[in-house]
Scaffold this motif. Structure first.
Motif, PDB file in Angstrom:
ATOM      1  N   LEU A  93      45.994  43.261  55.454  1.00 11.05           N
ATOM      2  CA  LEU A  93      47.276  42.959  54.808  1.00 11.05           C
ATOM      3  C   LEU A  93      47.348  41.563  54.222  1.00 11.05           C
ATOM      4  O   LEU A  93      48.445  41.007  54.067  1.00 11.05           O
ATOM      5  N   ALA A  94      46.219  40.986  53.840  1.00 14.20           N
ATOM      6  CA  ALA A  94      46.242  39.639  53.264  1.00 14.20           C
ATOM      7  C   ALA A  94      45.240  39.505  52.134  1.00 14.20           C
ATOM      8  O   ALA A  94      44.166  40.132  52.137  1.00 14.20           O
ATOM      9  N   VAL A  95      45.620  38.667  51.162  1.00 11.54           N
ATOM     10  CA  VAL A  95      44.713  38.254  50.083  1.00 11.54           C
ATOM     11  C   VAL A  95      44.820  36.738  49.961  1.00 11.54           C
ATOM     12  O   VAL A  95      45.813  36.133  50.358  1.00 11.54           O
ATOM     13  N   GLU A  96      43.780  36.139  49.363  1.00  9.97           N
ATOM     14  CA  GLU A  96      43.736  34.678  49.288  1.00  9.97           C
ATOM     15  C   GLU A  96      43.166  34.244  47.943  1.00  9.97           C
ATOM     16  O   GLU A  96      42.144  34.774  47.489  1.00  9.97           O
ATOM     17  N   PHE A  97      43.831  33.266  47.323  1.00 11.94           N
ATOM     18  CA  PHE A  97      43.369  32.704  46.059  1.00 11.94           C
ATOM     19  C   PHE A  97      42.490  31.489  46.323  1.00 11.94           C
ATOM     20  O   PHE A  97      42.812  30.637  47.154  1.00 11.94           O
ATOM     21  N   HIS A  98      41.382  31.418  45.579  1.00 11.46           N
ATOM     22  CA  HIS A  98      40.499  30.254  45.598  1.00 11.46           C
ATOM     23  C   HIS A  98      40.261  29.794  44.164  1.00 11.46           C
ATOM     24  O   HIS A  98      40.298  30.586  43.227  1.00 11.46           O
ATOM     25  N   SER A  99      40.005  28.502  44.024  1.00  6.14           N
ATOM     26  CA  SER A  99      39.899  27.892  42.703  1.00  6.14           C
ATOM     27  C   SER A  99      38.657  27.028  42.605  1.00  6.14           C
ATOM     28  O   SER A  99      38.294  26.341  43.564  1.00  6.14           O
TER      29      SER A  99
ATOM     30  N   MET B 237      36.158  21.508  38.257  1.00  2.00           N
ATOM     31  CA  MET B 237      35.953  22.377  37.110  1.00  2.00           C
ATOM     32  C   MET B 237      37.288  22.872  36.548  1.00  2.00           C
ATOM     33  O   MET B 237      37.397  23.998  36.061  1.00  2.00           O
ATOM     34  N   ALA B 238      38.288  22.005  36.577  1.00  3.34           N
ATOM     35  CA  ALA B 238      39.639  22.428  36.184  1.00  3.34           C
ATOM     36  C   ALA B 238      39.679  22.969  34.758  1.00  3.34           C
ATOM     37  O   ALA B 238      40.341  23.970  34.478  1.00  3.34           O
ATOM     38  N   GLY B 239      38.991  22.315  33.837  1.00  5.61           N
ATOM     39  CA  GLY B 239      39.017  22.760  32.450  1.00  5.61           C
ATOM     40  C   GLY B 239      38.256  24.037  32.191  1.00  5.61           C
ATOM     41  O   GLY B 239      38.437  24.675  31.141  1.00  5.61           O
ATOM     42  N   CYS B 240      37.425  24.434  33.128  1.00  9.04           N
ATOM     43  CA  CYS B 240      36.634  25.654  32.951  1.00  9.04           C
ATOM     44  C   CYS B 240      37.448  26.922  33.187  1.00  9.04           C
ATOM     45  O   CYS B 240      37.062  27.991  32.735  1.00  9.04           O
ATOM     46  N   ARG B 241      38.562  26.807  33.935  1.00  9.24           N
ATOM     47  CA  ARG B 241      39.464  27.918  34.222  1.00  9.24           C
ATOM     48  C   ARG B 241      38.738  29.070  34.900  1.00  9.24           C
ATOM     49  O   ARG B 241      38.421  30.095  34.292  1.00  9.24           O
ATOM     50  N   LEU B 242      38.478  28.896  36.182  1.00 12.30           N
ATOM     51  CA  LEU B 242      37.801  29.938  36.949  1.00 12.30           C
ATOM     52  C   LEU B 242      38.251  29.885  38.401  1.00 12.30           C
ATOM     53  O   LEU B 242      38.402  28.809  38.992  1.00 12.30           O
ATOM     54  N   GLY B 243      38.484  31.052  38.959  1.00 14.34           N
ATOM     55  CA  GLY B 243      38.845  31.185  40.357  1.00 14.34           C
ATOM     56  C   GLY B 243      38.643  32.624  40.781  1.00 14.34           C
ATOM     57  O   GLY B 243      38.093  33.435  40.023  1.00 14.34           O
ATOM     58  N   PHE B 244      39.097  32.963  41.989  1.00 19.67           N
ATOM     59  CA  PHE B 244      38.980  34.350  42.422  1.00 19.67           C
ATOM     60  C   PHE B 244      40.023  34.666  43.478  1.00 19.67           C
ATOM     61  O   PHE B 244      40.543  33.766  44.152  1.00 19.67           O
ATOM     62  N   LEU B 245      40.337  35.944  43.583  1.00 18.98           N
ATOM     63  CA  LEU B 245      41.181  36.466  44.644  1.00 18.98           C
ATOM     64  C   LEU B 245      40.306  37.294  45.561  1.00 18.98           C
ATOM     65  O   LEU B 245      39.480  38.095  45.096  1.00 18.98           O
ATOM     66  N   VAL B 246      40.481  37.133  46.872  1.00 11.01           N
ATOM     67  CA  VAL B 246      39.653  37.829  47.844  1.00 11.01           C
ATOM     68  C   VAL B 246      40.538  38.389  48.947  1.00 11.01           C
ATOM     69  O   VAL B 246      41.554  37.798  49.308  1.00 11.01           O
ATOM     70  N   GLY B 247      40.159  39.540  49.464  1.00 14.44           N
ATOM     71  CA  GLY B 247      40.896  40.106  50.593  1.00 14.44           C
ATOM     72  C   GLY B 247      41.164  41.585  50.433  1.00 14.44           C
ATOM     73  O   GLY B 247      40.289  42.334  49.969  1.00 14.44           O
TER      74      GLY B 247
END
Length: 410
Positions: free
Chosen positions: A238-244, A251-261
């Motif tokens: 019952l949980a998901v987590e955002f990572h950046s 790498m802020a200007g690269c615009r990349l992350g993921f959601l996991v869970g």
């Protein structure tokens, strides 16, 4: 269409007014005005890293960008190398197992996912529990999705954690998801696994999805290693987590992350995004793989938090010596500072907005009023540690002159 009929219509939707605080636009205007008057601006407003990613990451990005085979739509490829690297990093960093195919979705920065998740998992009229103060896109995403927000106050006396027992049973039952963020922006507060266990227990009782934003996972200080909520046994039910990749890997200007869970929620966002964009530029994904692998395998790898801890120490020490007794943050790149006692009378009540505006006008130092993050932010300002130690020291001295009434400009 005649000019008369066109004049009766607006091509600006009402929901735009709900997307974020107008304070950010105001601060930008204050900054332009101060710069036009010739002030030396020290911008401690936006939390944008001022350091580049590692040389290996930059080299990987440049080499991939020069290849002829990297300019097709990213969606024509599997995108698995980045997701596999993200899964390996989750295992290394948190001991969390994640299926890169079903339990991870690639994002154009974590804000992309935060902006779209409510659309993917909620229907119009649903309810979500949000923190107050909170990062503006949290509420903005609900406005876009037609979801009602129930705000949870985060207060200093509770360590800036929500009082889970104070949330009414009715609101727990109505909520589709609850969103939290530790280490916290703007509060710099941290949460431990015991808190996450209590949170998940409540969420399980009412069938509420827990959404955790962990963008600042690598920015803990004084030995603090911020945990993942997915470390709690059974959390993926019952949980998901955002990572950046932005803050932790510069790498802020690269615009990349993921959601996991939770694979159902991850899958819903993946399905929505398949109709919105074609994925992240392949060279950016390749560079991110190098960044994640460096963190895993390079014995000389240094986390971003080391730099910001030094900056925190310098800035807080000087600011306290100048008369503003701010709390020392445990994580992130921010100082969440309670408004100081002002030694001079402006002729009207001091607020987070008036102090921020006057400080910039008189010293050139940019900070963000706490009210930009919600009503519970009044009485505070957020200060970003995004300048060198030398510039932070200078900013603290200027701020000291300001609160003592030694005005630097008229």
């Amino acid at each position: 269409m005649s000019k008369e009929s066109a004049g009766t219509k607006s091509w600006r939707s009402e929901r735009l007014s709900q997307l974020g605080s107008s304070i950010f636009a105001e601060v930008a205007a204050w900054k332009r005005e101060a710069a036009a008057k010739g002030l030396d601006i020290i911008d401690l407003g936006i939390g944008s890293p001022d350091q580049p990613p590692s040389e290996a990451v930059r080299k990987a990005l440049s080499e991939a960008a020069l290849r002829e085979d990297t300019y097709a739509y990213p969606a024509t490829k599997s995108g698995m190398p980045f997701k596999e690297a993200a899964a390996a990093w989750m295992k290394y960093r948190f001991g969390v197992e994640a299926d890169p195919d079903e339990e991870i979705v690639t994002l154009l920065g974590s804000q992309d996912g935060l902006a779209h998740l409510a659309m993917a998992i909620c229907d119009t009229g649903d309810t979500a529990l949000l923190p107050n103060p909170g990062y503006p896109i949290y509420a903005g995403s609900l406005a876009l999705a037609g979801v009602e927000a129930v705000l949870m106050p985060l207060r200093e006396e509770n360590g800036f954690l929500p009082d889970l027992e104070a949330i009414t049973e009715e609101n727990w039952r109505k909520a589709k998801f609850i969103l939290l963020n530790y280490p916290n922006n703007p509060l710099s507060a941290v949460a431990d696994l015991a808190f996450f266990e209590r949170l998940l227990q409540k969420a399980r009782q009412y069938g509420v999805l827990v959404v955790h934003d962990l963008a600042y996972s690598e920015m803990g200080f004084d030995g603090c290693e911020p945990p993942s909520i997915l470390q709690v046994a059974g959390a993926k039910e019952l949980a998901v987590e955002f990572h950046s990749m932005s803050k932790s890997f510069n790498m802020a200007g690269c615009r990349l992350g993921f959601l996991v869970g939770n694979k159902e929620a991850v899958g819903a966002l993946r399905e929505l995004k398949a109709n919105i964009d074609y994925g992240a530029f392949d060279p950016v994904q390749e560079a991110a793989v190098v960044a994640l692998n460096e963190a895993i395998s390079n014995p000389d790898y240094v986390k971003a938090g080391v730099l910001y801890e030094r900056r925190r120490n310098t800035f807080v020490e000087v600011l306290r010596s100048e008369g503003w007794q701010v709390a020392s943050p445990k994580a992130t790149m921010f100082v969440w500072a309670k408004l100081p006692d002002m030694a001079w009378d402006m002729g009207m009540p001091w607020s987070s907005r008036t102090i921020s505006q006057e400080m910039l006008k008189r010293t050139g130092v940019v900070v963000v009023p706490g009210e930009a993050f919600g009503s519970e932010g009044e009485g505070y300002v957020r200060i970003a540690l995004v300048e060198s130690e030398e510039r932070l020291r200078e900013a603290a001295v200027r701020i000291g002159c300001f609160i003592r009434g030694e005005l630097m400009v008229e």
